[in-house]
Design a protein around this motif. Structure first.
Motif, mmCIF file in Angstrom:
data_model
loop_
_atom_site.group_PDB
_atom_site.id
_atom_site.type_symbol
_atom_site.label_atom_id
_atom_site.label_comp_id
_atom_site.label_asym_id
_atom_site.label_seq_id
_atom_site.Cartn_x
_atom_site.Cartn_y
_atom_site.Cartn_z
ATOM 1 N N MET A 51 0.832 -0.985 -0.040
ATOM 2 C CA MET A 51 -0.158 -0.056 -0.006
ATOM 3 C C MET A 51 1.037 1.264 -0.058
ATOM 4 S SD MET A 51 -3.001 0.530 0.007
ATOM 5 C CE MET A 51 -4.257 1.782 -0.322
ATOM 6 N N VAL A 52 1.784 1.617 0.976
ATOM 7 C CA VAL A 52 2.724 2.375 1.197
ATOM 8 C C VAL A 52 3.632 2.439 -0.185
ATOM 9 C CG1 VAL A 52 4.767 3.441 2.483
ATOM 10 C CG2 VAL A 52 2.939 2.440 3.717
ATOM 11 N N GLY A 53 4.072 1.366 -0.592
ATOM 12 C CA GLY A 53 5.055 1.278 -1.924
ATOM 13 C C GLY A 53 4.274 1.737 -3.262
ATOM 14 N N ASN A 54 2.963 1.628 -3.132
ATOM 15 C CA ASN A 54 2.117 2.057 -4.079
ATOM 16 C C ASN A 54 1.874 3.444 -4.316
ATOM 17 O OD1 ASN A 54 0.581 1.527 -6.320
ATOM 18 N ND2 ASN A 54 -1.187 0.390 -5.334
ATOM 19 N N ARG A 55 1.733 4.091 -2.919
ATOM 20 C CA ARG A 55 1.478 5.511 -3.001
ATOM 21 C C ARG A 55 2.820 6.233 -3.232
ATOM 22 N NH1 ARG A 55 0.430 7.909 2.810
ATOM 23 N NH2 ARG A 55 -1.197 6.177 2.752
ATOM 24 N N HIS A 56 4.025 5.437 -2.875
ATOM 25 C CA HIS A 56 5.335 6.253 -3.481
ATOM 26 C C HIS A 56 5.450 6.057 -4.878
ATOM 27 C CE1 HIS A 56 7.845 7.330 0.023
ATOM 28 N NE2 HIS A 56 6.993 6.331 0.727
ATOM 29 N N ALA A 57 4.949 5.035 -5.386
ATOM 30 C CA ALA A 57 5.262 4.718 -7.111
ATOM 31 C C ALA A 57 4.456 5.894 -7.797
ATOM 32 C CB ALA A 57 4.783 3.371 -7.375
ATOM 33 N N CYS A 58 3.282 6.076 -7.262
ATOM 34 C CA CYS A 58 2.197 7.034 -7.649
ATOM 35 C C CYS A 58 2.617 8.381 -7.739
ATOM 36 C CB CYS A 58 0.968 7.201 -6.786
ATOM 37 S SG CYS A 58 -0.400 7.776 -7.656
ATOM 38 N N SER A 59 3.340 8.869 -6.379
ATOM 39 C CA SER A 59 3.668 10.282 -6.466
ATOM 40 C C SER A 59 5.069 10.541 -7.331
ATOM 41 C CB SER A 59 4.089 10.586 -4.841
ATOM 42 O OG SER A 59 4.987 9.576 -4.446
ATOM 43 N N LEU A 60 5.748 9.155 -7.502
ATOM 44 C CA LEU A 60 7.134 9.318 -8.331
ATOM 45 C C LEU A 60 6.474 9.475 -9.710
ATOM 46 C CD1 LEU A 60 10.157 8.982 -8.017
ATOM 47 C CD2 LEU A 60 9.857 6.609 -9.010
ATOM 48 N N TYR A 61 5.594 8.903 -9.957
ATOM 49 C CA TYR A 61 5.130 8.756 -11.483
ATOM 50 C C TYR A 61 4.365 10.203 -11.598
ATOM 51 C CZ TYR A 61 1.932 8.087 -15.396
ATOM 52 O OH TYR A 61 1.251 8.028 -16.499
ATOM 53 N N LEU A 62 3.744 10.890 -10.701
ATOM 54 C CA LEU A 62 3.279 12.205 -10.703
ATOM 55 C C LEU A 62 4.427 13.138 -11.175
ATOM 56 C CD1 LEU A 62 0.401 12.763 -8.309
ATOM 57 C CD2 LEU A 62 0.473 13.161 -10.717
ATOM 58 N N LEU A 63 5.599 12.863 -10.181
ATOM 59 C CA LEU A 63 6.616 13.877 -10.329
ATOM 60 C C LEU A 63 7.234 14.006 -11.725
ATOM 61 C CD1 LEU A 63 8.321 15.706 -8.532
ATOM 62 C CD2 LEU A 63 9.902 13.893 -8.365
ATOM 63 N N ILE A 64 7.353 12.673 -12.179
ATOM 64 C CA ILE A 64 7.947 12.486 -13.733
ATOM 65 C C ILE A 64 7.118 13.071 -14.677
ATOM 66 C CG2 ILE A 64 8.534 10.784 -15.271
ATOM 67 C CD1 ILE A 64 9.527 8.931 -12.930
ATOM 68 N N TRP A 65 5.789 12.687 -14.567
ATOM 69 C CA TRP A 65 4.945 13.471 -15.237
ATOM 70 C C TRP A 65 4.909 14.923 -15.436
ATOM 71 C CZ3 TRP A 65 0.469 16.377 -14.556
ATOM 72 C CH2 TRP A 65 -0.345 16.708 -15.681
ATOM 73 N N PHE A 66 5.102 15.587 -14.201
ATOM 74 C CA PHE A 66 5.183 16.982 -14.022
ATOM 75 C C PHE A 66 6.230 17.366 -14.668
ATOM 76 C CE2 PHE A 66 6.385 20.701 -11.622
ATOM 77 C CZ PHE A 66 5.402 21.363 -11.890
#
Lengths: 300, 314
Positions: free
Chosen positions: B1-16
């Protein structure tokens, strides 16, 4: 041995001849200035600057002419300066060397040498006949803008060329993009020389007569273009207007030409007085440009 | 769950970051396009000139034959007996141009040689900008000077001189284009490598020999470019001749009588009240075309020559 001595004599003689030939033009210029000042100085005064043209030479003045010159110069500057500098930046910093840029370059070199009266004919066909701008400040300003555009482009390019490429490379090395490099490094470094070119180009535009005559600007203009800012008693008290750009105009050199071509002696005096004003403006602008160029002589 | 959230924010950061990068790229491309448009404007200007001139000129030649235009020696578009012979205007233009060149080329070349080979650096830096002022004086001022100073002065020596004449207009025009000749020639001479001069000195040459036998020939393409540009400038010069040379189209080479140049004719018609759209009015476009064609060839030749000397020595 005698031929060597002869050569030495020729050498010394040429030094003298060369200096004389170089100074000859300046002597003529001095004669011109003295002639004009002695002809026109008695007419010069506050009245001359604040009177409209008149049928009576003693009452005629250059009020509408110098205000018109100011209007035309502002219009010309608005169009010519950004477009000219932008174009110079593109050709010097962005364009790749190929046939297409070569074509643009020859084209600009040719435009710089096209007689100014041709620009008047262009304006007549384009701005007067097609766009129906009439004999307005806008039409006159646009013609002069096109006329001095090549001058600004060429001097911008020369100014940018003198900026060493190490400055660009350092900027790229810090991660700057092309435009950031141009905007923050190259342009500021070349700014002084660009400004010199712009001032010289504007001083040329101030003295131009022929292209404005072609669009029919030579008329008796005893009024000014509409004031861009007017105050009145009603809310909002201040009234902004661009109507002035569409109003008819006259400029200093045209007023002078008008007076020169009249037979009465009095108008020739008026012309000389007008020339003193025009010459003062152009020579002052050139002096500023020379000073700037001198100040900006940087050895990289 | 936690790892998923990290992946999500990393994805957002890269996208940004990617998006930001795209904005920068877009802005860069936009600016480049804008600047390109600025430089295309000059091509459009040339196209505009050619279009305006041609559209009227073609209409004109529907009424007047090209052969008459080129061979007739009378130019009387305003008379009832109309003649459209460009030769009479062209001869006026060539006479004033010839006089101007006869003044500007010797003076300009001598002063260029002097400035490049004899003058000290300090002198060159003072004199060059001063000479440029000659080209900065508005032409209407030169016109006044030619009409009211030079002509009266010349009349004391040449009694037959008319009040309007090609001679004083040409002389004053010559003074005006001196800097055009001297500045560009001086650049060309200055660009000749020092080694050539030193070689000549080593063989025992004098300064005058170096200047005229080494530097002058080596800079010849640049000097020719300068002279051609000066000719083009003299042909297109308007106000001096409109004020001081007269308004009488004449097929002559006599510099003492009033003549009319192509440019002065355009001014004359522009000042008058000839209705637009008539054959008479379209003559100014035909004159413009003639002027444009002549100066165009001169300008292009000069440009090519100038580029050649720049390529050789720089």
């Amino acid at each position: 041995m005698s031929s060597r001595r002869l050569d030495k004599k020729i050498d010394a003689a040429f030094k003298f001849v060369g200096l004389a030939a170089t100074l000859f033009g300046l002597v003529v210029l001095a004669a011109l200035v003295i002639d004009v000042v002695s002809d026109g100085h008695q007419r010069l005064g506050w009245d001359f600057l604040t009177s409209y043209p008149s049928r009576k030479p003693e009452q005629a003045g250059i009020f509408s002419a110098w205000v018109g010159t100011l209007w035309i110069m502002i219009t010309t500057a608005i169009f010519a300066i950004p477009l000219g500098i932008g174009s110079g930046i593109y050709l010097e910093e962005y364009a790749k060397r190929n046939r297409w840029t070569d074509f643009i370059e020859i084209n600009i070199a040719n435009l710089a040498g096209v007689p100014s009266i041709i620009y008047g004919i262009l304006g007549l066909g384009l701005f007067i006949r097609m766009m129906h701008l009439d004999r307005s400040v806008l039409a006159g300003g646009l013609i002069l803008a096109l006329l001095i555009l090549p001058v600004i482009i060429l001097s911008t390019r020369e100014a940018l060329r003198s900026v060493p490429s190490s400055i660009r490379e350092a900027s790229y090395a810090l991660g700057a993009t092309k435009w950031q490099t141009v905007r923050h490094q190259v342009l500021p470094a070349g700014f002084g020389n660009i400004l010199t070119g712009v001032i010289l180009a504007m001083s040329r535009a101030i003295g131009e007569t022929a292209p404005l005559i072609t669009i029919g600007a030579l008329t008796y203009i005893p009024f000014l273009p509409t004031n861009p800012v007017a105050f009145n008693k009603e809310i909002p008290y201040i009234h902004l207007s661009l109507q002035g750009f569409l109003d008819p105009f006259t400029v200093l050199p045209i007023q002078i030409f008008n007076w020169v071509s009249r037979p009465q002696k009095g108008f020739l005096v008026d012309a000389a007085a007008g020339i003193i004003v025009l010459l003062t403006i152009t020579l002052a602008m050139n002096a500023i440009a020379i000073y700037l160029r001198y100040k900006n002589q940087k050895r990289w | 769950m936690v790892g998923n959230r990290h992946a999500c924010s990393l994805y957002l950061l890269i996208w940004f970051m990617l998006k930001r990068n795209n904005i920068v790229k877009f802005k860069e491309a936009l600016i480049e396009r804008l600047l390109l448009c600025c430089s295309l404007l000059s091509v459009l200007t040339t196209a505009g000139i050619i279009w305006v001139l041609l559209s009227e000129t073609i209409g004109f030649f529907k009424h007047v034959s090209v052969i008459d235009f080129l061979t007739d020696t009378q130019w009387t578009p305003m008379f009832t007996n109309k003649h459209f012979g460009i030769l009479s205007l062209l001869s006026g233009t060539l006479v004033t141009t010839f006089i101007a060149i006869a003044v500007a080329v010797p003076l300009g070349l001598i002063s260029a040689t002097y400035l490049s080979e004899y003058a000290t650096d300090k002198m060159r830096h003072i004199i060059k900008p001063l000479l440029e002022i000659l080209a900065a004086v508005p032409t209407v001022v030169y016109g006044y000077f030619a009409l009211l100073f030079v002509t009266p002065l010349l009349r004391q020596f040449i009694p037959g001189l008319s009040g309007f004449n090609a001679l004083s207009a040409g002389l004053v025009m010559g003074i005006m284009i001196i800097p055009l000749v001297s500045s560009l020639s001086e650049d060309a001479m200055h660009a000749v490598p020092m080694g050539l001069r030193e070689g000549a000195y080593a063989l025992g040459s004098h300064k005058i020999q170096v200047a005229f036998k080494i530097v002058f020939p080596a800079a010849l393409s640049g000097i020719t470019a300068a002279v051609i540009l000066a000719v083009s400038r003299a042909i297109g010069e308007t106000m001096i001749v409109a004020i001081a040379a007269g308004q009488q189209p004449k097929f002559t080479v006599n510099p003492l009588v009033p003549i009319e140049t192509i440019t002065a004719y355009i001014v004359q018609i522009s000042l008058g009240d000839t209705p637009h759209g008539t054959l008479e009015y379209s003559t100014i476009f035909v004159c413009g075309t003639t002027l444009f064609v002549i100066t165009f060839f001169l300008n292009v030749i000069s440009f090519k020559l100038k580029r050649r000397f720049q390529e050789i020595y720089e």
